[in-house]
Design an enzyme around this catalytic site. Structure first.
Site, PDB file in Angstrom:
ATOM      1  N   ASP A  21      -8.021  -8.179   1.288  1.00  0.00           N
ATOM      2  CA  ASP A  21      -6.980  -8.391   2.295  1.00  0.00           C
ATOM      3  C   ASP A  21      -7.498  -8.098   3.697  1.00  0.00           C
ATOM      4  O   ASP A  21      -8.399  -7.268   3.874  1.00  0.00           O
ATOM      5  CB  ASP A  21      -5.765  -7.504   2.009  1.00  0.00           C
ATOM      6  CG  ASP A  21      -6.033  -6.034   2.359  1.00  0.00           C
ATOM      7  OD1 ASP A  21      -5.737  -5.615   3.488  1.00  0.00           O
ATOM      8  OD2 ASP A  21      -6.557  -5.307   1.479  1.00  0.00           O
ATOM      9  N   ASP A  31       0.846  -1.192   0.000  1.00  0.00           N
ATOM     10  CA  ASP A  31       0.000   0.000   0.000  1.00  0.00           C
ATOM     11  C   ASP A  31       0.882   1.242   0.000  1.00  0.00           C
ATOM     12  O   ASP A  31       2.105   1.163   0.026  1.00  0.00           O
ATOM     13  CB  ASP A  31      -0.961  -0.015   1.173  1.00  0.00           C
ATOM     14  CG  ASP A  31      -0.239   0.021   2.516  1.00  0.00           C
ATOM     15  OD1 ASP A  31       1.003   0.023   2.532  1.00  0.00           O
ATOM     16  OD2 ASP A  31      -0.915   0.044   3.564  1.00  0.00           O
TER      17      ASP A  31
END
Length: 553
Positions: free
Chosen positions: A466, A264
């Site tokens: 996720d 990320d």
């Protein structure tokens, strides 16, 4: 007898040493007092002059030191001590006022939009107190002002025409193998091809926050068939840093993983550092952890300092070091990590904010993501970049976000931001959002992947998702099974020598053995429980893919 005869002598020697020491101390004190009485008058006058300096040249700490010295010597008059105490009180009050004004300026400067009039009043008060001509922090921010000018929060992001049109990538490809024919279902089975392997979708993505699944090695993760793992840029930036990972040859070699990775931008962790008890926050599906106020006051580490058009500035939770994260620096860090899929920098406002604040946040995220994409396209590095759709649960803002981001050459779409206060609100939002996403690109649901949510979002068309939930609950003794959750520390499993879940492939240990490990606080318990839950989640995904192929969901 010889020892008994020596004891009186030893006692006498101890008493004599005590008396000699006492006499020496009394004599030294008398000598010191005599020396003080013989001090020259000029020395005393210079000492007293030092205690009567102007308040502008002595801090409260210095005045306290002078007052202690005056009282300790004992030659100063009571009026001199009283005058010094008065100066100390005035100086302490002045320093407290200055600190309060500086703190208020800092806090107000973080707000979006900035309360310009209130900040101006505080700056005027600061100048009155200090006698300075410049605003507080003006010197520190002068360099930044030369680089970036003030931007209207509602400034639109760059137009799609400023980018090259999207074209299929040789290093990254998504294919749809089957779309469910069940009425009302958008579920599909697909494959994502990356430089480090293939990902079967729908797919559960476990989170290895610091480049590792907690208590699980890369080899064990491979054995459990983890196809895609999520790593957090923020934590890897704080430690070990981009240079260490880059010198190892990238994140894959650093953690000895030969399968796909996704990283990320670091934005979620940065914005989760904001005060979780603030008035504009509330119940939320992706809830921020409430930090103890005592800890926050003691360390001030891990704190969001400012949010500007340029990026965010925060303090490391590890050592308090100030770190600046911009769209460009976030992408550059992810380039050095070398993950197969990367995410652009975005802002994450909490659930309970006004629509005006949320709209400005969406615009800021769009501008940041456009800058991130430009940085990525300047050096693709065999990586794919997903856009992050924002807008909270506001239908108009989410739609606007999808329309803009879909027009840019991103390789996939992620659904991020605040997803609602509970699972039902998230599902209601995804029900109308998922049909808006481009069908020729993979999509990812950020931060939500517990078993119940996975079974709910797959029929809506989610490809990958996720979460650290399955491994976190495992470390607390909850095992996921096809018959329901098992609280393995319960007494009923003490003599249960059956497999953890006979309906699926998992670790070759019994419930009684894991019960024993948890009761004895053995570290192996965390590894085995986490492994089992990963096996379960991958088993669940295989079952869901099979049901889609049979058009059951």
């Amino acid at each position: 007898k010889a020892l008994q005869s020596r004891q009186p002598v030893r006692r006498c020697m101890q008493r004599a040493a005590f008396i000699i020491g006492l006499l020496w101390r009394l004599g030294a004190r008398g000598l010191l007092q005599q020396t003080r009485r013989l001090r020259p008058l000029q020395l005393l006058q210079s000492r007293l002059a030092m205690t009567t300096g102007s308040p502008e040249t002595a801090t409260a700490k210095e005045l306290k030191k002078q007052l202690r010295r005056l009282k300790h010597v004992g030659n100063g008059s009571s009026s001199e001590a009283a005058a010094l105490e008065e100066r100390l009180r005035a100086r302490e009050a002045w320093e407290k006022d200055v600190a309060n004004v500086k703190g208020s300026i800092t806090e107000k400067s973080k707000l979006l939009p900035k309360p310009v009039e209130e900040i101006a009043e505080l700056q005027t008060r600061y100048k009155e107190l200090t006698g300075e001509n410049d605003d507080y922090k003006a010197g520190k921010k002068r360099k930044a002002k030369e680089i970036t000018t003030e931007v209207d929060p509602m400034t639109p992001p760059p137009d799609a025409s400023t980018f090259e049109p999207w074209a299929p990538r040789s290093h990254f490809r998504f294919e749809v193998l089957h779309e469910s024919k069940k009425p009302g279902s958008r579920a599909r089975v697909g494959r994502i091809h990356t430089p480090h392997g293939t990902i079967d979708t729908p797919c559960f993505v476990p989170v290895g926050t610091n480049g590792a699944l907690k208590a699980v090695s890369s080899e064990q993760a491979n054995d459990a068939d983890v196809q895609l793992m999520f790593c957090n840029t923020y934590h890897l930036l704080v430690h070990p840093g981009t240079e260490v990972v880059s010198s190892a040859g990238g994140l894959h070699k650093f953690m000895r993983r030969d399968r796909p990775l996704i990283t990320d931008s670091g934005g979620f962790q940065v914005f989760s550092l904001a005060d979780a008890d603030s008035d504009d926050d509330g119940p939320e599906l992706k809830q921020k952890r409430v930090r103890r106020k005592k800890d926050a006051q003691e360390t001030q580490h891990g704190k969001l300092c400012s949010v500007t058009e340029q990026g965010v500035v925060f303090k490391s939770y590890r050592d308090g070091a100030v770190i600046e994260l911009t769209p460009e620096s976030s992408v550059q860090a992810q380039k050095k990590f070398g993950a197969d899929i990367i995410i652009p920098l975005d802002e994450l406002p909490p659930y309970h904010v006004t629509r005006d604040r949320l709209e400005k946040s969406v615009q800021l995220s769009h501008r940041w993501m456009a800058r991130s994409l430009k940085e990525h396209l300047s050096n693709v590095n065999d990586q794919a970049m997903y856009a992050v759709v924002h807008g909270g649960v506001d239908r108009e803002l989410r739609t606007r976000s999808v329309e803009y981001l879909s027009s840019l050459p991103f390789d996939g779409m992620a659904v991020g931001g605040s997803l609602g206060k509970d699972r039902q609100e998230m599902l209601d939002m995804l029900q109308w959002l998922m049909p808006l996403l481009p069908r020729n690109k993979p999509n990812h649901l950020l931060g939500i992947a517990d078993p119940e949510s996975c079974e709910s979002v797959v029929p809506l068309g989610v490809d990958t998702m996720d979460s650290c939930n399955p491994t976190r609950v495992a470390r607390h003794g909850t095992l996921l099974t096809t018959q329901g959750d098992v609280r393995i520390s319960a007494t009923k499993y003490q003599n249960d020598h059956t497999p953890i879940d006979p309906q699926m492939e998992s670790i070759p240990y019994t419930r009684a053995y894991l019960h024993h490990l948890f009761k004895q606080n053995e570290p192996l318990a965390l590894t085995l429980a986490s492994l089992h839950n990963i096996y379960y989640m991958n088993h669940l995904m295989r079952e869901l893919r099979g049901r889609i192929l049979r058009d059951e969901i």
